[in-house]
Motif scaffolding. Structure first.
Motif, PDB file in Angstrom:
ATOM      1  N   ALA A   1       0.884  -1.157  -0.098  1.00  0.00           N
ATOM      2  CA  ALA A   1      -0.033   0.101  -0.132  1.00  0.00           C
ATOM      3  C   ALA A   1       0.870   1.219  -0.141  1.00  0.00           C
ATOM      4  O   ALA A   1       1.991   1.145   0.541  1.00  0.00           O
ATOM      5  CB  ALA A   1      -0.936   0.199   1.197  1.00  0.00           C
ATOM      6  N   ASP A   2       0.412   2.192  -0.559  1.00  0.00           N
ATOM      7  CA  ASP A   2       0.933   3.552  -0.352  1.00  0.00           C
ATOM      8  C   ASP A   2       0.808   3.940   0.909  1.00  0.00           C
ATOM      9  O   ASP A   2      -0.046   3.927   1.969  1.00  0.00           O
ATOM     10  CB  ASP A   2       0.098   4.445  -1.225  1.00  0.00           C
ATOM     11  N   LYS A   3       2.094   4.665   1.625  1.00  0.00           N
ATOM     12  CA  LYS A   3       2.235   4.794   2.719  1.00  0.00           C
ATOM     13  C   LYS A   3       1.334   6.038   3.143  1.00  0.00           C
ATOM     14  O   LYS A   3       0.830   5.991   4.587  1.00  0.00           O
ATOM     15  CB  LYS A   3       3.545   5.413   2.943  1.00  0.00           C
ATOM     16  N   ASP A   4       0.800   6.872   2.437  1.00  0.00           N
ATOM     17  CA  ASP A   4      -0.128   8.056   2.655  1.00  0.00           C
ATOM     18  C   ASP A   4      -1.775   7.506   2.852  1.00  0.00           C
ATOM     19  O   ASP A   4      -2.363   7.799   3.626  1.00  0.00           O
ATOM     20  CB  ASP A   4      -0.060   9.178   1.944  1.00  0.00           C
TER      21      ASP A   4
ATOM     22  N   ALA B   1      -5.298  -8.186  -1.948  1.00  0.00           N
ATOM     23  CA  ALA B   1      -4.344  -9.330  -2.410  1.00  0.00           C
ATOM     24  C   ALA B   1      -4.874  -9.592  -3.827  1.00  0.00           C
ATOM     25  O   ALA B   1      -5.818  -9.363  -4.421  1.00  0.00           O
ATOM     26  CB  ALA B   1      -4.898 -10.377  -1.410  1.00  0.00           C
ATOM     27  N   ALA B   2      -3.610 -10.179  -4.430  1.00  0.00           N
ATOM     28  CA  ALA B   2      -3.908 -10.839  -5.777  1.00  0.00           C
ATOM     29  C   ALA B   2      -3.035 -12.088  -5.879  1.00  0.00           C
ATOM     30  O   ALA B   2      -2.233 -12.403  -5.204  1.00  0.00           O
ATOM     31  CB  ALA B   2      -3.463  -9.639  -7.143  1.00  0.00           C
TER      32      ALA B   2
ATOM     33  N   LYS C   1     -19.178  -3.062  -7.229  1.00  0.00           N
ATOM     34  CA  LYS C   1     -17.934  -3.945  -7.646  1.00  0.00           C
ATOM     35  C   LYS C   1     -16.812  -3.224  -6.922  1.00  0.00           C
ATOM     36  O   LYS C   1     -16.502  -2.058  -7.100  1.00  0.00           O
ATOM     37  CB  LYS C   1     -17.732  -3.822  -9.138  1.00  0.00           C
ATOM     38  N   VAL C   2     -16.195  -3.913  -6.241  1.00  0.00           N
ATOM     39  CA  VAL C   2     -14.965  -3.840  -5.400  1.00  0.00           C
ATOM     40  C   VAL C   2     -13.933  -2.949  -6.057  1.00  0.00           C
ATOM     41  O   VAL C   2     -13.506  -1.965  -6.013  1.00  0.00           O
ATOM     42  CB  VAL C   2     -14.429  -5.071  -4.558  1.00  0.00           C
ATOM     43  N   VAL C   3     -13.424  -3.746  -7.173  1.00  0.00           N
ATOM     44  CA  VAL C   3     -12.353  -3.332  -7.987  1.00  0.00           C
ATOM     45  C   VAL C   3     -12.450  -1.768  -8.539  1.00  0.00           C
ATOM     46  O   VAL C   3     -11.597  -1.074  -8.896  1.00  0.00           O
ATOM     47  CB  VAL C   3     -11.616  -4.099  -9.000  1.00  0.00           C
ATOM     48  N   LEU C   4     -14.000  -1.378  -8.887  1.00  0.00           N
ATOM     49  CA  LEU C   4     -14.054  -0.350  -9.410  1.00  0.00           C
ATOM     50  C   LEU C   4     -13.791   0.884  -8.425  1.00  0.00           C
ATOM     51  O   LEU C   4     -13.239   2.001  -8.808  1.00  0.00           O
ATOM     52  CB  LEU C   4     -15.604   0.065  -9.702  1.00  0.00           C
TER      53      LEU C   4
ATOM     54  N   ARG D   1     -10.123   3.195  -8.239  1.00  0.00           N
ATOM     55  CA  ARG D   1     -10.452   4.772  -8.175  1.00  0.00           C
ATOM     56  C   ARG D   1      -9.373   5.559  -7.244  1.00  0.00           C
ATOM     57  O   ARG D   1      -9.125   6.655  -7.527  1.00  0.00           O
ATOM     58  CB  ARG D   1     -11.861   4.956  -7.757  1.00  0.00           C
ATOM     59  N   HIS D   2      -8.973   4.704  -6.300  1.00  0.00           N
ATOM     60  CA  HIS D   2      -8.226   5.402  -5.284  1.00  0.00           C
ATOM     61  C   HIS D   2      -6.661   4.837  -5.623  1.00  0.00           C
ATOM     62  O   HIS D   2      -6.071   4.658  -4.632  1.00  0.00           O
ATOM     63  CB  HIS D   2      -8.779   4.991  -3.734  1.00  0.00           C
ATOM     64  N   HIS D   3      -6.426   4.001  -6.649  1.00  0.00           N
ATOM     65  CA  HIS D   3      -5.122   3.376  -6.959  1.00  0.00           C
ATOM     66  C   HIS D   3      -4.664   2.688  -5.823  1.00  0.00           C
ATOM     67  O   HIS D   3      -3.447   2.936  -5.366  1.00  0.00           O
ATOM     68  CB  HIS D   3      -4.279   4.727  -6.982  1.00  0.00           C
ATOM     69  N   ALA D   4      -5.281   1.565  -5.534  1.00  0.00           N
ATOM     70  CA  ALA D   4      -4.946   0.612  -4.632  1.00  0.00           C
ATOM     71  C   ALA D   4      -3.618  -0.168  -4.990  1.00  0.00           C
ATOM     72  O   ALA D   4      -3.504  -0.279  -6.178  1.00  0.00           O
ATOM     73  CB  ALA D   4      -6.181  -0.252  -4.391  1.00  0.00           C
ATOM     74  N   GLY D   5      -3.179  -0.480  -4.005  1.00  0.00           N
ATOM     75  CA  GLY D   5      -1.731  -1.202  -4.362  1.00  0.00           C
ATOM     76  C   GLY D   5      -2.279  -2.643  -4.576  1.00  0.00           C
ATOM     77  O   GLY D   5      -3.309  -3.164  -4.254  1.00  0.00           O
ATOM     78  N   GLU D   6      -1.398  -3.589  -4.651  1.00  0.00           N
ATOM     79  CA  GLU D   6      -1.828  -5.176  -4.868  1.00  0.00           C
ATOM     80  C   GLU D   6      -0.512  -5.629  -4.236  1.00  0.00           C
ATOM     81  O   GLU D   6       0.692  -5.796  -4.585  1.00  0.00           O
ATOM     82  CB  GLU D   6      -1.648  -5.630  -6.532  1.00  0.00           C
ATOM     83  N   ALA D   7      -0.795  -6.733  -3.233  1.00  0.00           N
ATOM     84  CA  ALA D   7       0.060  -7.812  -2.559  1.00  0.00           C
ATOM     85  C   ALA D   7      -0.153  -8.932  -3.469  1.00  0.00           C
ATOM     86  O   ALA D   7      -1.267  -9.594  -3.495  1.00  0.00           O
ATOM     87  CB  ALA D   7      -0.415  -7.941  -1.422  1.00  0.00           C
ATOM     88  N   VAL D   8       0.690  -9.327  -4.224  1.00  0.00           N
ATOM     89  CA  VAL D   8       0.778 -10.566  -5.181  1.00  0.00           C
ATOM     90  C   VAL D   8       1.162 -11.793  -4.698  1.00  0.00           C
ATOM     91  O   VAL D   8       2.497 -11.861  -4.396  1.00  0.00           O
ATOM     92  CB  VAL D   8       1.430 -10.178  -6.473  1.00  0.00           C
TER      93      VAL D   8
END
Length: 205
Positions: free
Chosen positions: A117-120, A126-127, A162-165, A169-176
């Protein structure tokens, strides 16, 4: 950031399982929900359960039950919102969600989400990634910032489901997470899935 609160999402209607609470189905010597609790507890500072209907049926698990605040079973985002409102009342910065029907998720889920995630803005999903590079996001496993709870409420009231929409919108990070040892986010949706989960649980013992 400090350890987030944990919210287990069990607010769905389990149509493909014929109704009822999938988390109450037995896997090994205990309910699926207890497996989820046992995996999430060491990773978070406290936990609650998002579920609708009579919360007394979960009394034996010892968790606060948070019903959706948006009517009509609008999906997992409503459970996230309920968790964020609870976290706000506890003075917490963020929550991590896990699905009540997914008993094999990673033991390092929370650490990986925080790192992604972005620190701010602590927002990440998860992915899983296949060998060909294709990724599949896991929308019920995420890190969610309390600071965005009003934005999420507005989105739900405007009809977003839909969650991903919302996370895009808020530029979520991805933990792959890779699939080398199988899908860590395998979930129990059908009776056939339950049979597979029981086989997987036996193989893990």
């Amino acid at each position: 950031m400090s350890a987030p609160l944990g919210v287990i999402l069990a607010g769905g209607q389990s149509r493909r399982m014929g109704g009822g609470d999938k988390g109450m189905l037995t896997l090994g010597d205990k309910p699926i929900l207890q497996h989820v609790i046992d995996r999430l507890a060491p990773q978070v500072s406290a936990m609650a359960l998002n579920a609708n209907g009579d919360g007394a049926r979960f009394q034996s698990f010892g968790l606060l039950v948070l019903p959706d605040s948006i009517a009509g079973f609008p999906g997992p985002l409503a459970g996230v919102l309920a968790g964020l409102d609870w976290a706000h009342s506890q003075g917490a910065e963020a929550i991590v969600t896990a699905a009540a029907d997914t008993p094999f998720f990673p033991h390092n889920l929370v650490a990986r989400l925080i790192a992604a995630a972005d620190k701010d803005i602590p927002l990440a999903l998860a992915a899983t990634q296949e060998t060909d590079g294709k990724r599949w996001r896991q929308p019920t496993f995420g890190l969610w910032p309390v600071a965005l709870r009003h934005d999420l409420r507005t989105a739900l009231e405007d009809g977003l489901r839909k969650v991903v929409l919302w996370t895009d919108r808020h530029h979520a990070g991805e933990a792959v997470f890779d699939l080398t040892d199988g899908d860590p986010f395998f979930n129990v949706n059908t009776p056939e899935d339950l049979t597979v989960a029981r086989q997987l649980a036996e193989g893990a013992t």
